[in-house]
Design an enzyme around this catalytic site. Structure first.
Site, short mmCIF file in Angstrom:
data_model
loop_
_atom_site.label_atom_id
_atom_site.label_comp_id
_atom_site.label_asym_id
_atom_site.label_seq_id
_atom_site.Cartn_x
_atom_site.Cartn_y
_atom_site.Cartn_z
N HIS A 123 38.38 113.91 -9.68
CA HIS A 123 37.69 112.31 -9.73
C HIS A 123 38.38 111.41 -10.78
O HIS A 123 38.92 111.92 -11.91
CB HIS A 123 36.09 112.58 -10.09
N ASP A 200 35.66 120.32 -14.37
CA ASP A 200 34.53 119.26 -14.16
C ASP A 200 33.59 119.80 -13.12
O ASP A 200 33.94 120.28 -11.86
CB ASP A 200 35.47 117.98 -13.42
N GLN A 203 30.14 118.44 -9.28
CA GLN A 203 29.53 118.68 -8.03
C GLN A 203 29.62 120.34 -7.80
O GLN A 203 29.25 120.78 -6.80
CB GLN A 203 30.80 118.38 -7.04
N LYS A 226 22.87 114.26 -10.68
CA LYS A 226 23.32 114.81 -9.53
C LYS A 226 22.74 116.24 -9.18
O LYS A 226 22.77 116.79 -8.18
CB LYS A 226 24.97 115.09 -9.64
N CYS A 366 35.99 107.16 -5.83
CA CYS A 366 36.83 107.50 -7.42
C CYS A 366 37.90 108.42 -7.15
O CYS A 366 38.04 109.36 -8.09
CB CYS A 366 35.70 107.76 -8.28
C1 LIG Z 1 33.77 115.69 -9.44
C2 LIG Z 1 33.01 114.42 -10.02
N1 LIG Z 1 33.43 114.17 -11.38
C3 LIG Z 1 32.71 113.32 -12.06
C4 LIG Z 1 31.88 112.35 -11.50
C5 LIG Z 1 31.43 111.29 -12.56
O1 LIG Z 1 29.97 111.52 -12.59
P1 LIG Z 1 29.21 110.47 -13.56
O2 LIG Z 1 29.80 110.20 -14.70
O3 LIG Z 1 27.78 110.99 -13.55
O4 LIG Z 1 29.35 109.25 -12.60
C6 LIG Z 1 31.71 112.38 -10.43
C7 LIG Z 1 30.68 111.42 -9.58
N2 LIG Z 1 30.89 111.32 -8.35
C8 LIG Z 1 30.25 110.00 -7.45
C9 LIG Z 1 29.59 109.37 -7.93
O5 LIG Z 1 29.71 108.52 -6.68
N3 LIG Z 1 29.76 109.16 -5.77
C10 LIG Z 1 30.63 110.27 -6.13
O6 LIG Z 1 31.34 110.87 -5.37
C11 LIG Z 1 31.98 113.49 -9.59
O7 LIG Z 1 31.89 113.44 -8.09
#
Ligand SMILES: Cc1ncc(COP(=O)(O)O)c(CNc2co[nH]c2=O)c1O
Length: 421
Positions: A123, A200, A203, A226, A366
């Site tokens: 990501h 990371d 997910q 999430k 992303c």
């Molecule tokens: C694998 C992964 N890493 C980092 C992030 C960043 O998370 P945040 O800091 O809470 O935004 C996301 C968010 N992914 C997504 C956010 O919206 N659609 C997505 O797939 C992610 O899917």
């Protein structure tokens, strides 16, 4: 797993309609919905014990401080961090957590000749961050290849990780491919070369059992929104000795021990990395989200998501005009499926699905370099959680049929993008 129908009772939002159509929420990899058991925490906090933490000598501050610290302990337990709260830093989100490590370790430690290894499926939160650290420190960034089936090329990983590698940064689960990466094996490889490992977990922590010590991660990041928790709260797990040695990222109150006109010394972890007034209610609500998920059971969550993803893949593959990405059907994956329908741009498809009350995500999620690697400009992603059902997958499939029937209209309309042509 508890019957999704009963689980749905905890999420009143799922009863709403979108433009007159019953909501079918399939965008959980972006943000999950929040159960009453979690958002009720905010009312209780603001009605009964709202106060700033750690610095007040009065009863409300004491109560808020205890609850905030207990939330750290609860999250440590949720991810198997035996060091407890000293290994759990609350951040704004997973993105801030990776930036904390990038600034606190990468910017401080990397030198020309060093390298940082990431993967092609990362990501932007990780990939762009480590790119910038490499650019500013003179270190090299290297990418582990992803094969045609959405797996990491482990032979290539062994080639690019060497004695000059200072950090391996890897997604536990891909937010596009659903791939569950062999993080423990990768960590062994990195540690054999003296590198640290950032995982990371954005997910994975919400969707499957995660034990940071079994993974042997030095750092692991995830977000509350999430995992049925609120926005505005994320977590950086770090091995205690690593956090003790790491430089702070933000400076100010709370993170200091002693300040003079000549300088300052730092508080112990995690407070060393939590400058200023923290997201108190959010942190307490995140602990409630961990309780909610543990009530269901993370093994059950993972199994339910995998079952829905396999069912969705089977339904999608019934047609020859659908391309499905990621690990093959039958292989365990996280609860998401990314796909495209020939001749229909993802944004148009997402719009047609929304007309039927169905919320999916379209675009690059992303992960633009990964989509370049897949040679597609974007994809449509359906992602599932504890409250989704096979009937909702059927609603998605039926709506795709509707999109196909309107394909000619879409082609003719100004909404059509010929990038897929
Ligand atoms: C694998 C992964 N890493 C980092 C992030 C960043 O998370 P945040 O800091 O809470 O935004 C996301 C968010 N992914 C997504 C956010 O919206 N659609 C997505 O797939 C992610 O899917």
């Amino acid at each position: 797993m508890a019957d999704p129908a009963h689980v749905r009772d905890d999420f009143p939002i799922l009863d709403r309609e979108v433009d007159g159509e019953p909501l079918v929420y399939l965008d959980n990899a972006a943000t999950t919905q929040t159960p009453t058991q979690v958002y009720d925490v905010f009312r209780e906090y603001y009605e009964e014990y709202n106060a700033n933490v750690h610095r007040g000598i009065h009863g409300l501050s004491h109560e808020a401080s205890i609850a905030y610290e207990e939330a750290h302990e609860r999250i440590a337990e949720f991810v198997g961090a035996s060091g407890g709260l000293e290994e759990i830093v609350f951040t704004k989100n997973a993105t801030e957590a990776v930036n904390l490590v990038a600034y606190g370790f990468g910017m401080e430690e990397f030198e020309p000749g060093d390298n940082v290894v990431v993967t092609e499926m990362e990501h932007h939160a990780s990939l762009v961050t480590w790119q910038q650290v490499a650019r500013r420190t003179g270190a090299e960034i290297r990418y582990v290849r992803v094969d045609e089936e959405g797996h990491l090329d482990m032979e290539h990983a062994a080639e690019v990780i060497d004695d000059d590698t200072r950090m391996l940064s890897v997604a536990h689960v891909s937010n596009v491919l659903g791939t569950v990466n062999p993080v423990a094996d990768l960590a062994d490889l990195a540690h054999d070369h003296g590198a640290l490992v950032f995982v990371d977990g954005a997910q994975s922590v919400p969707n499957r059992p995660v034990d940071v010590e079994a993974l042997d991660a030095d750092f692991l990041a995830f977000s509350g929104h999430k995992m049925a928790g609120p926005t505005g709260i994320g977590v950086l797990y770090g091995k205690r000795h690593v956090l003790e040695e790491m430089e702070p990222f933000l400076y100010g109150g709370e993170m200091i021990r002693h300040v003079t006109f000549e300088g300052a010394t730092w508080n112990r972890p995690p407070w060393k990395f939590e400058a200023g007034t923290p997201p108190i209610a959010e942190g307490i609500a995140l602990a409630a989200a961990a309780d909610y998920l543990d009530e269901i059971g993370m093994d059950a969550v993972a199994a339910h998501e995998n079952d829905l993803a396999q069912y969705a893949m089977r339904r999608l593959e019934e047609r020859d005009d659908v391309a499905v990405y990621g690990v093959p059907r039958g292989e365990e994956r996280s609860g998401l499926v990314s796909f495209n329908v020939d001749g229909v741009h993802g944004h148009d498809l997402s719009s047609v699905l929304n007309d039927r009350g169905i919320a999916v995500r379209a675009g690059d999620h992303c992960t633009q370099p990964l989509h370049d690697r897949l040679e597609i400009p974007g994809s449509v992603r359906a992602s599932f959680y504890v409250y989704n059902t096979e009937r909702e997958v059927d609603a998605l499939i039926d709506a795709l049929e509707n999109a196909r029937q309107h394909r000619d209209d879409l082609v003719a309309s100004d909404r059509f993008h010929d990038r897929f042509a």
